[in-house]
Scaffold this motif. Structure first.
Motif, short mmCIF file in Angstrom:
data_model
loop_
_atom_site.label_atom_id
_atom_site.label_comp_id
_atom_site.label_asym_id
_atom_site.label_seq_id
_atom_site.Cartn_x
_atom_site.Cartn_y
_atom_site.Cartn_z
N ALA A 105 0.80 -1.22 0.00
CA ALA A 105 0.00 0.00 0.00
C ALA A 105 0.83 1.27 0.00
N THR A 106 1.82 1.41 0.89
CA THR A 106 2.54 2.67 0.98
C THR A 106 3.44 2.91 -0.23
N GLU A 132 -2.74 -4.47 -5.58
CA GLU A 132 -2.22 -4.04 -4.29
C GLU A 132 -2.40 -5.17 -3.29
N GLU A 238 -0.65 1.09 16.02
CA GLU A 238 -0.08 0.19 15.02
C GLU A 238 -1.04 -0.97 14.81
N VAL A 265 -4.99 -0.10 14.64
CA VAL A 265 -5.64 0.45 13.44
C VAL A 265 -4.83 0.00 12.23
N ALA A 266 -5.49 -0.58 11.25
CA ALA A 266 -4.78 -1.14 10.11
C ALA A 266 -4.50 -0.11 9.02
N GLU A 267 -5.50 0.66 8.63
CA GLU A 267 -5.36 1.59 7.51
C GLU A 267 -4.56 2.82 7.93
N TRP A 268 -3.66 3.27 7.01
CA TRP A 268 -2.85 4.45 7.31
C TRP A 268 -3.71 5.68 7.54
N SER A 269 -4.76 5.85 6.75
CA SER A 269 -5.62 7.02 6.94
C SER A 269 -6.26 7.02 8.32
N GLY A 270 -6.60 5.82 8.81
CA GLY A 270 -7.15 5.73 10.15
C GLY A 270 -6.10 6.03 11.21
N LYS A 271 -4.88 5.55 11.04
CA LYS A 271 -3.81 5.85 11.98
C LYS A 271 -3.62 7.36 12.10
#
Length: 352
Positions: A105-106, A132, A238, A265-271
């Motif tokens: 993803a990143t 992805e 994380e 939290v899994a998703e980066w936007s959520g982090k």
């Protein structure tokens, strides 16, 4: 019932030449056969077709209705095979066909899209497809022949097993994402002229702490960055699987403490949302720096900072287009090393 197995490429090509020339003799000359060989082959084809394909005239031949029907299909088959040969030649030359790329993803924040744009500008005739996923899944798909190239990393649980080619691309260090009003978010670096940093950074998303406001070179002070021990009391956002070693756990252990668990939290936007709300801090790969929102600040870690290695994974016999794309992915590091210069914007000359 016609024997369609007898309609091989040689027979269909012979049918086409006789139909176009209207003569067994002319077709024999074009194909390098004797006239008697052409007559025998046409007779065998007619037996397989279940009836006459040509009317024998005083001067030459012409297609029967059955011959015209078979000739129409023969033209389609020969045309498709000709186009298949051209497409295969283009694929083997790296100038055509489809290139199937996988990435975690990143890597899809900037590394992969920026490189695919350069590749597409250079090879517009190559169709690009993207998948992805996590690195282990990508290497499985690569081994199964479902991908031509995959961008993978050794984070968080090490490099997945893979029997193909691995090309190291990038040492992607992890930065700490802090709320903008966090006490450690500012005054960690100084500019060459001695003024403290903290303005908009090189990324189009969140601020890199201490980065200059207008592209000048930045010199890190002895106090530059954050000592991981200063974050010993923070909650960490994380989502690594429980019980698996991570770069964060290893780095904190080396610093003499165990990281305080927080929300998973899994998703980066959520982090980013949880960090912005003040519920914890998180590590952010440099590759994802462009995606960090403006209400967060990225701060480097002093000393032995955690990092992961990014690779291009290829099969043992990669397509030429995949080899070229892997080389272009390797060039991206020299063009976009965000934290190596801490300068605003991307260097020119990297988009061609």
């Amino acid at each position: 019932m016609p024997d369609v197995n007898a309609f091989d490429i040689t027979a269909l090509r012979l049918l086409d030449e006789v139909a176009r020339s209207g003569s067994f003799t002319a077709a024999a000359e074009l194909l390098g056969y004797t006239q008697s060989a052409v007559s025998r082959r046409v007779a065998a084809l007619e037996r397989a077709a279940g009836g006459p394909l040509f009317e024998r005239l005083p001067r030459g031949v012409r297609l029967t209705p059955a011959g015209a029907a078979l000739h129409r299909h023969a033209i389609d088959v020969l045309d498709r095979l000709g186009r298949a040969g051209e497409e295969l030649a283009a694929i083997h030359a790296g100038s055509g066909g489809t290139l199937r790329v996988g990435a975690f993803a990143t890597a899809n924040v900037d590394l992969v899209p920026a490189t695919l744009k350069r590749f597409a500008d250079r090879h517009p005739e190559v169709e690009l497809r993207l998948a992805e996923g996590l690195s282990p899944r990508l290497t499985d798909r690569l081994a199964a022949g479902a991908l031509d190239l995959a961008v993978i990393s050794d984070y968080p649980a090490g490099l997945p097993p893979f029997a193909g080619r691995l090309i190291p691309l990038y040492e992607d260090r992890l930065l700490v994402a802090l709320p903008r009003d966090h006490p450690l978010a500012r005054s960690r670096t100084v500019f060459g002229d001695g003024h403290e940093g903290g303005g908009p950074g090189c990324c189009q998303g969140g601020t890199v702490a201490g980065s200059p406001e207008s592209g000048g070179d930045l010199q890190e002070s002895p106090e530059g960055g954050v000592d991981l021990r200063e974050l010993a009391g923070e909650r960490w956002i994380e989502a690594a699987p429980r019980g698996q070693p991570t770069l964060l756990v290893a780095a904190c252990a080396a610093a003499g403490f165990t990281p305080r668990g927080g929300l998973r939290v899994a998703e980066w936007s959520g982090k980013f949302g949880f960090v912005a709300a003040g519920l914890g801090v998180t590590l952010v790969p440099e590759l994802a720096a462009r995606a960090v929102p403006h209400d967060l600040v990225l701060v480097p870690l002093r000393g032995q900072m955690p990092a992961r290695t990014v690779y291009a994974a290829l099969p043992d016999r990669p397509l030429p287009a995949a080899r070229e794309l892997a080389g272009m992915l390797g060039e991206w590091e020299a063009c976009t090393t965000v934290s190596r210069t801490w300068a605003t914007g991307w260097p020119r000359g990297c988009a061609t």
